[in-house]
Motif scaffolding. Structure first.
Motif, PDB file in Angstrom:
ATOM      1  N   ASP A 241       2.205  -4.863  -5.751  1.00 50.12           N
ATOM      2  CA  ASP A 241       3.296  -5.806  -5.697  1.00 50.12           C
ATOM      3  C   ASP A 241       3.867  -4.996  -7.383  1.00 50.12           C
ATOM      4  O   ASP A 241       5.258  -4.432  -7.210  1.00 50.12           O
ATOM      5  CB  ASP A 241       3.299  -6.890  -6.002  1.00 50.12           C
ATOM      6  CG  ASP A 241       3.860  -8.173  -6.676  1.00 50.12           C
ATOM      7  OD1 ASP A 241       5.666  -7.827  -5.700  1.00 50.12           O
ATOM      8  OD2 ASP A 241       4.046  -8.815  -7.408  1.00 50.12           O
TER       9      ASP A 241
ATOM     10  N   ARG B   6       5.908  -0.450  -0.977  1.00 51.70           N
ATOM     11  CA  ARG B   6       6.552  -1.405  -0.632  1.00 51.70           C
ATOM     12  C   ARG B   6       6.056  -1.936   0.628  1.00 51.70           C
ATOM     13  O   ARG B   6       6.305  -2.654   1.130  1.00 51.70           O
ATOM     14  CB  ARG B   6       8.128  -0.763  -0.308  1.00 51.70           C
ATOM     15  CG  ARG B   6       8.735  -1.953  -2.356  1.00 51.70           C
ATOM     16  CD  ARG B   6      10.164  -1.736  -2.444  1.00 51.70           C
ATOM     17  NE  ARG B   6      11.050  -0.215  -2.295  1.00 51.70           N
ATOM     18  CZ  ARG B   6      11.024   0.515  -3.179  1.00 51.70           C
ATOM     19  NH1 ARG B   6      10.201   0.096  -4.789  1.00 51.70           N
ATOM     20  NH2 ARG B   6      11.115   1.646  -3.346  1.00 51.70           N
ATOM     21  N   GLY B   7       5.569  -0.815   1.597  1.00 49.29           N
ATOM     22  CA  GLY B   7       5.083  -0.871   3.091  1.00 49.29           C
ATOM     23  C   GLY B   7       3.676  -1.079   3.056  1.00 49.29           C
ATOM     24  O   GLY B   7       3.397  -1.261   4.355  1.00 49.29           O
TER      25      GLY B   7
ATOM     26  N   GLY C  10       0.806  -3.652   3.829  1.00 51.85           N
ATOM     27  CA  GLY C  10       0.840  -4.636   3.488  1.00 51.85           C
ATOM     28  C   GLY C  10       1.545  -5.607   3.864  1.00 51.85           C
ATOM     29  O   GLY C  10       2.766  -4.959   5.317  1.00 51.85           O
ATOM     30  N   ASP C  11       0.984  -6.819   3.707  1.00 55.69           N
ATOM     31  CA  ASP C  11       2.206  -7.572   3.992  1.00 55.69           C
ATOM     32  C   ASP C  11       2.649  -8.233   2.181  1.00 55.69           C
ATOM     33  O   ASP C  11       2.074  -8.243   0.887  1.00 55.69           O
ATOM     34  CB  ASP C  11       2.261  -8.791   4.630  1.00 55.69           C
ATOM     35  CG  ASP C  11       1.157  -9.617   4.192  1.00 55.69           C
ATOM     36  OD1 ASP C  11       0.837  -9.851   3.055  1.00 55.69           O
ATOM     37  OD2 ASP C  11       0.434  -9.662   5.049  1.00 55.69           O
ATOM     38  N   PHE C  12       3.760  -9.104   1.419  1.00 57.92           N
ATOM     39  CA  PHE C  12       3.186  -9.654   0.273  1.00 57.92           C
ATOM     40  C   PHE C  12       2.616 -10.286   0.001  1.00 57.92           C
ATOM     41  O   PHE C  12       2.160 -10.549  -0.856  1.00 57.92           O
ATOM     42  CB  PHE C  12       4.859 -10.999   0.768  1.00 57.92           C
ATOM     43  CG  PHE C  12       5.209 -11.346  -0.235  1.00 57.92           C
ATOM     44  CD1 PHE C  12       6.043 -11.364  -1.184  1.00 57.92           C
ATOM     45  CD2 PHE C  12       5.169 -12.864  -0.287  1.00 57.92           C
ATOM     46  CE1 PHE C  12       6.654 -11.655  -2.570  1.00 57.92           C
ATOM     47  CE2 PHE C  12       6.018 -13.471  -1.517  1.00 57.92           C
ATOM     48  CZ  PHE C  12       6.550 -12.657  -2.832  1.00 57.92           C
ATOM     49  N   GLN C  13       1.801 -11.539   0.837  1.00 60.17           N
ATOM     50  CA  GLN C  13       0.242 -11.839  -0.302  1.00 60.17           C
ATOM     51  C   GLN C  13      -0.402 -10.834  -0.486  1.00 60.17           C
ATOM     52  O   GLN C  13      -1.640 -10.700  -0.768  1.00 60.17           O
ATOM     53  CB  GLN C  13      -0.261 -12.623   0.988  1.00 60.17           C
ATOM     54  CG  GLN C  13       0.978 -14.265   1.572  1.00 60.17           C
ATOM     55  CD  GLN C  13       2.288 -13.752   2.595  1.00 60.17           C
ATOM     56  OE1 GLN C  13       2.271 -12.816   2.664  1.00 60.17           O
ATOM     57  NE2 GLN C  13       1.878 -14.748   3.518  1.00 60.17           N
ATOM     58  N   VAL C  14      -1.193  -9.912   0.854  1.00 60.89           N
ATOM     59  CA  VAL C  14      -1.165  -8.677   0.669  1.00 60.89           C
ATOM     60  C   VAL C  14      -1.463  -8.023  -0.386  1.00 60.89           C
ATOM     61  O   VAL C  14      -1.388  -7.394  -1.591  1.00 60.89           O
ATOM     62  CB  VAL C  14      -2.220  -7.660   2.048  1.00 60.89           C
ATOM     63  CG1 VAL C  14      -2.339  -6.587   1.662  1.00 60.89           C
ATOM     64  CG2 VAL C  14      -2.200  -8.534   3.015  1.00 60.89           C
ATOM     65  N   ARG C  15       0.086  -7.141  -1.024  1.00 64.56           N
ATOM     66  CA  ARG C  15       0.900  -7.066  -1.710  1.00 64.56           C
ATOM     67  C   ARG C  15       0.302  -7.537  -3.036  1.00 64.56           C
ATOM     68  O   ARG C  15       0.721  -7.078  -4.688  1.00 64.56           O
ATOM     69  CB  ARG C  15       2.255  -6.341  -1.653  1.00 64.56           C
ATOM     70  CG  ARG C  15       2.505  -5.267  -0.508  1.00 64.56           C
ATOM     71  CD  ARG C  15       3.891  -5.040  -0.591  1.00 64.56           C
ATOM     72  NE  ARG C  15       4.473  -5.771  -0.468  1.00 64.56           N
ATOM     73  CZ  ARG C  15       5.415  -5.817   1.105  1.00 64.56           C
ATOM     74  NH1 ARG C  15       4.675  -5.574   1.605  1.00 64.56           N
ATOM     75  NH2 ARG C  15       6.241  -7.499   0.872  1.00 64.56           N
ATOM     76  N   ASN C  16       0.608  -8.590  -3.587  1.00 64.19           N
ATOM     77  CA  ASN C  16       0.186  -9.453  -4.341  1.00 64.19           C
ATOM     78  C   ASN C  16      -1.326  -9.326  -4.804  1.00 64.19           C
ATOM     79  O   ASN C  16      -1.673 -10.085  -5.956  1.00 64.19           O
ATOM     80  CB  ASN C  16       0.403 -10.996  -4.333  1.00 64.19           C
ATOM     81  CG  ASN C  16       1.928 -11.587  -4.160  1.00 64.19           C
ATOM     82  OD1 ASN C  16       2.280 -10.334  -5.107  1.00 64.19           O
ATOM     83  ND2 ASN C  16       1.983 -13.262  -3.506  1.00 64.19           N
ATOM     84  N   ARG C  17      -2.353  -9.174  -4.196  1.00 63.17           N
ATOM     85  CA  ARG C  17      -4.030  -9.236  -4.723  1.00 63.17           C
ATOM     86  C   ARG C  17      -4.161  -7.909  -4.103  1.00 63.17           C
ATOM     87  O   ARG C  17      -5.682  -7.358  -5.147  1.00 63.17           O
ATOM     88  CB  ARG C  17      -4.104  -9.642  -3.891  1.00 63.17           C
ATOM     89  CG  ARG C  17      -4.736 -11.233  -4.423  1.00 63.17           C
ATOM     90  CD  ARG C  17      -6.032 -11.874  -3.611  1.00 63.17           C
ATOM     91  NE  ARG C  17      -6.805 -12.493  -4.030  1.00 63.17           N
ATOM     92  CZ  ARG C  17      -7.319 -12.285  -5.747  1.00 63.17           C
ATOM     93  NH1 ARG C  17      -6.368 -13.140  -6.432  1.00 63.17           N
ATOM     94  NH2 ARG C  17      -8.258 -12.278  -6.375  1.00 63.17           N
TER      95      ARG C  17
ATOM     96  N   ALA D 144       1.434 -16.384  -3.986  1.00 60.68           N
ATOM     97  CA  ALA D 144       1.558 -16.091  -3.316  1.00 60.68           C
ATOM     98  C   ALA D 144       0.024 -15.207  -2.170  1.00 60.68           C
ATOM     99  O   ALA D 144      -0.044 -13.736  -2.401  1.00 60.68           O
ATOM    100  CB  ALA D 144       2.520 -16.155  -1.394  1.00 60.68           C
ATOM    101  N   VAL D 145      -0.648 -15.904  -2.018  1.00 59.63           N
ATOM    102  CA  VAL D 145      -1.958 -15.673  -1.458  1.00 59.63           C
ATOM    103  C   VAL D 145      -2.555 -15.521  -0.529  1.00 59.63           C
ATOM    104  O   VAL D 145      -2.352 -17.395   0.257  1.00 59.63           O
ATOM    105  CB  VAL D 145      -3.624 -15.056  -2.702  1.00 59.63           C
ATOM    106  CG1 VAL D 145      -2.561 -14.222  -4.132  1.00 59.63           C
ATOM    107  CG2 VAL D 145      -3.973 -16.287  -3.193  1.00 59.63           C
TER     108      VAL D 145
ATOM    109  N   ARG E 217      11.322  -9.988   4.636  1.00 60.77           N
ATOM    110  CA  ARG E 217      10.465  -9.117   4.861  1.00 60.77           C
ATOM    111  C   ARG E 217       9.246  -9.559   3.661  1.00 60.77           C
ATOM    112  O   ARG E 217       7.788  -9.030   3.932  1.00 60.77           O
ATOM    113  CB  ARG E 217      10.871  -8.235   3.660  1.00 60.77           C
ATOM    114  CG  ARG E 217      11.801  -6.555   3.594  1.00 60.77           C
ATOM    115  CD  ARG E 217      11.586  -5.507   2.580  1.00 60.77           C
ATOM    116  NE  ARG E 217      10.851  -5.693   2.706  1.00 60.77           N
ATOM    117  CZ  ARG E 217       9.780  -4.248   2.139  1.00 60.77           C
ATOM    118  NH1 ARG E 217       9.615  -3.769   3.228  1.00 60.77           N
ATOM    119  NH2 ARG E 217       9.178  -4.469   1.763  1.00 60.77           N
TER     120      ARG E 217
END
Lengths: 651, 160
Positions: free
Chosen positions: A76, A97-98, A100-107, B57-58, B128
């Motif tokens: 992220d 940016r590509g 995993g997904d939003f949550q995966v990129r957060n961690r 969010a996780v 996205r």
């Protein structure tokens, strides 16, 4: 989907983390987006997970033109970092940016992804392309490593060689005179003489060379290549001549005698010498040799740059010059300066006799003696001494021990010596019958024996070389797969006579039945240890035969493993070359065919053929490498019964 | 060997006994009875277990409970104040952003993270952000509309 039991510890600082990670089966845990997922599938079962997420290893920082990424930086953060807007680094942000997904990129973290090294992950490819290096830390040690080397580990071997350019030519010439002399109406003599001058191979790139131990000991050095070790001379060096050998005269003598004078029996006998002029391929080795075909082996090469630790960097392509560098352990094949072509003396006596109107029988004796056959001998063997290992082969080579400074430039030197001989003797009986009733029968039986030295017909590509350097006799033995004591073949063709008229005649006429029966005794082979027991650097070493009870011959188990033992270090096994015999073979093939004629040129033929009619298992020879798990067992066989039907229309 | 993990959940300090291997989602559901966080695929795909960990969010099925030691966790139960739904929740109700509701807690908390960074995302940015949240009944159109409306409501709230 619950992980296996594990312990968890949170590292307070880097030293604490490194200390915790020394635990066996400990794994570092950052974002956990790969590791926790694998733990849930129980693909990863660490005894301890060390949470490193509190360590101050986050951030994206530009230092001059260099970009520094903290391993705990999440996708992220990378996706939106202003430092990555530079075109040079924009690919990192785009890739992030590509992932995993939003949550995966957060961690998920960049360091975790690299450590996980999943071949399917994207970021390692981007960082490889950008030439990333890693700083790796363990307790008491820090080093820098290119990403490629981190991902792939150490190459087990790296070598590079010059292209192989065998430009050369040879001239062949032969002449033959003969005279047939009819001594009496039932005795003819044939006398001939062939001249086969041997014009030596000419290398068009002047790459002919020759090594001699005498020159090595006398300190003779090439004038063409300043850095060549003493002992080897090249085309153009004084004292080296590429000689041809011309006096190759091959007399031939033959007679045919009809003792009864009635044409029903003949006795023939012949003796002849046959030269076997070496073909070009035989000499192809020059271009592969030091320094023209130099192969350089880099030890401890890195994937990132294999030549990084080589002084001067990548030396290829090598350019021919008097200053060419000779690498340590260079390979050589050396031919005699005056090669004399191999020859064989062959003789035979045969008696042929016709019996009745349709039978013919013959008995023959054939002999063949090969001479001056090429034998490959290692001129620079590794010398055994207690404590020697295969890792010290290069340092133990004879020339290195004699003269470390010059000798270190020599690796294997295959010396081709024209000293090999072979012997083949055979007794052959044959019978033929051509019956008026449509039966044709032909059979033969051969009993033979073949013994030879270990011949190297392919010195240009290393080929087979003496197991025990300097000792031709140690490798003398059976000719191997071609040495089959008993071979018998019988073929029968029967044209079924059909009656001419009526329905029965339509069905039975024009059938032909044929069969081939072939039997042979086993082929000769031997057992190889697959290990350099003698520690002399030579391959193909044989074991000791410690029991005469070598065969099991029970189902697929052919050899008794306990009958063979690897020889003690520095010694050679007592098993003679090709002294073992494999399975014998008996095979029947059969065919049936029927032709239909439609008048004129039109014809239809039906054929049915059966190969291996009895569906016998035609076992191949057993696995002969002593260090194989399948040693002594038969693991392959020829075809089973195959039935083939065909219809042929001719017009 | 049970270990004790102390964390702030929906504004209150809570303590749970867990194993080294316990996942955050199980600590929340089984240890703290916060069953609004759902377990869907359990393989980090569907996003039903999404919670906020320190505001981000996780997927709580892919976080060990002990990794959350000292962290602030917000679950779906923590969004509403007394009987008042959070504007994002209201927007999902008004715009039919849910049918069976199984995926909704995850959708809403993901939207919460998105809107906390950018209260006016484009539809493409919304889509996205929601890529890691799967819905099996309504489809995504009304979800996107709900998030767009929630953004507008939040902007209005802040502006007022």
């Amino acid at each position: 989907v619950i992980p296996a039991p594990t312990s968890y510890a949170r590292a307070s600082d880097l030293d604490h983390a490194l200390e915790l990670l020394e635990e066996p089966d400990a794994k570092a845990l950052a974002g956990g987006q790969s590791l926790v997922a694998l733990m849930k599938l129980r693909i990863a079962r660490p005894a301890l997970v060390v949470d490193v997420s509190d360590l101050p290893l986050r951030g994206v920082e530009l230092r001059g033109d260099d970009l520094h990424l903290g391993p705990l930086t999440t996708w992220d953060v990378l996706a939106s970092a202003s430092e990555l807007r530079r075109p040079a680094f924009a690919a990192i942000a785009e890739c992030a940016r590509g992932i995993g997904d939003f949550q995966v990129r957060n961690r998920g973290t960049v360091g975790g992804s690299i450590a996980h090294a999943d071949p399917a992950s994207d970021m390692p490819a981007v960082l490889l392309a950008l030439g990333a290096r890693l700083t790796l830390r363990s307790s008491g040690n820090e080093r820098s490593l290119a990403l490629a080397d981190f991902l792939l580990g150490r190459p087990s071997a790296f070598n590079q060689a010059q292209p192989f350019t065998p430009f050369g030519h040879m001239n062949y010439f032969g002449s033959y005179v003969q005279d047939a002399w009819t001594v009496s109406p039932n005795l003819t003599l044939n006398v001939g003489l062939r001249w086969d001058p041997f014009f030596n191979y000419e290398n068009d790139l002047d790459r002919f060379n020759n090594f001699s131990l005498e020159r090595f000991r006398a300190g003779v050095r090439s004038t063409r290549f300043r850095n060549a070790p003493v002992g080897v001379l090249y085309d153009g060096d004084p004292g080296l001549e590429n000689k041809s050998y011309l006096p190759n005269f091959a007399p031939r003598l033959a007679m045919a005698w009809d003792p009864q004078g009635n044409g029903r029996m003949t006795v023939r006998a012949a003796w002849g010498r046959f030269f076997d002029l070496p073909h070009m391929q035989y000499f192809a080795g020059f271009d592969r040799l030091t320094p023209f075909g130099t192969q350089i082996d880099v030890t401890n090469a890195l994937f990132d740059d294999p030549w990084a630790n080589t002084p001067g960097g990548n030396p290829f392509p090598l350019r021919e010059s008097p200053d060419m560098v000779f690498p340590p352990g260079g390979g050589f094949v050396t031919f005699p300066e005056e090669p004399k072509p191999p020859y064989s003396d062959q003789w035979n006596v045969s008696v042929q006799r016709q019996l009745g109107a349709s039978w013919m029988v013959s008995a023959n004796y054939l002999a063949n003696r090969g001479n001056r056959l090429p034998v490959g001998d290692q001129l620079n063997p590794a010398i055994y001494s207690p404590g020697a290992t295969t890792a010290t082969t290069a340092a133990r080579r004879m020339l290195v021990l004699e003269n470390p400074v010059e000798g270190r430039l020599y690796g294997a030197i295959y010396g081709i010596k024209q000293v090999g001989t072979s012997e083949y003797d055979a007794l052959m009986f044959s019978i033929q019958h051509r019956g008026a009733g449509g039966l044709f029968l032909s059979g033969n039986y051969t009993m033979s024996d073949c013994v030879s030295d270990l011949i190297n017909y392919e010195p240009g590509i290393a080929g087979l070389n003496l197991t025990k350097p300097g000792d031709v006799a140690y490798d003398r033995g059976s000719c191997g797969t071609t040495d089959q004591r008993h071979v018998g073949n019988m073929s029968v063709v029967y044209q079924i006579p059909g009656s001419n008229g009526g329905g029965l005649g339509m069905l039975t006429r024009d059938w032909q039945v044929s069969a081939i029966v072939a039997a042979r005794s086993g082929r000769h082979f031997d057992v190889q240890t697959g290990v350099d027991n003698a520690l002399n650097g030579q391959s193909g070493q044989r074991p000791n035969k410690v029991s005469d009870d070598v065969y099991v011959k029970d189902g697929l188990r052919w050899l008794t493993p306990a009958a063979f033992a690897a020889p003690a270090p520095g010694t050679f096994g007592n098993l003679e070359r090709n002294s073992l015999v494999g399975p014998r073979r008996f095979n029947v093939d059969m065919g049936v065919s029927r032709s239909f004629r439609f008048g004129g040129k039109q014809q239809m033929q039906f054929r049915g053929e059966v190969f291996n009619l009895l569906n016998r298992a035609h076992y191949d020879d057993p696995v002969s490498s002593l260090n194989s798990g399948n040693f002594g067992q038969i693991i392959s066989a020829g075809d089973p019964r195959i039935i083939q039907l065909a219809l042929k229309y001719t017009f | 060997v049970p270990e004790r993990v102390t964390l702030t959940v929906n504004g209150k300090t809570r303590t749970v006994d867990v194993e080294g291997r316990t996942l955050l989602v199980h600590a929340l559901r089984d240890g703290l009875a916060l069953t609004g966080t759902h377990v869907g695929c359990d393989t980090s795909q569907c996003g039903a277990c999404t919670v906020l960990l320190d505001g981000r969010a996780v997927k709580s099925c892919t976080v060990l409970a002990l990794q959350a030691e000292g962290a602030e966790v917000t679950t779906i139960e923590g969004l509403s104040q007394d009987d008042d739904l959070h504007p994002i929740q209201s927007a999902f109700v008004e715009h039919h952003g849910l049918q069976c509701g199984f995926c909704t807690p995850g959708m809403i908390l993901t939207a919460f993270d998105l809107l906390s960074r950018d209260p006016d995302p484009s539809d493409e940015e919304i889509r996205r952000a929601l890529r890691g949240n799967l819905c099996r009944c309504t489809g995504y159109q009304t979800v996107v509309e709900s998030v767009r409306a929630a953004g507008a409501a939040l902007r209005e709230e802040r502006g007022s």
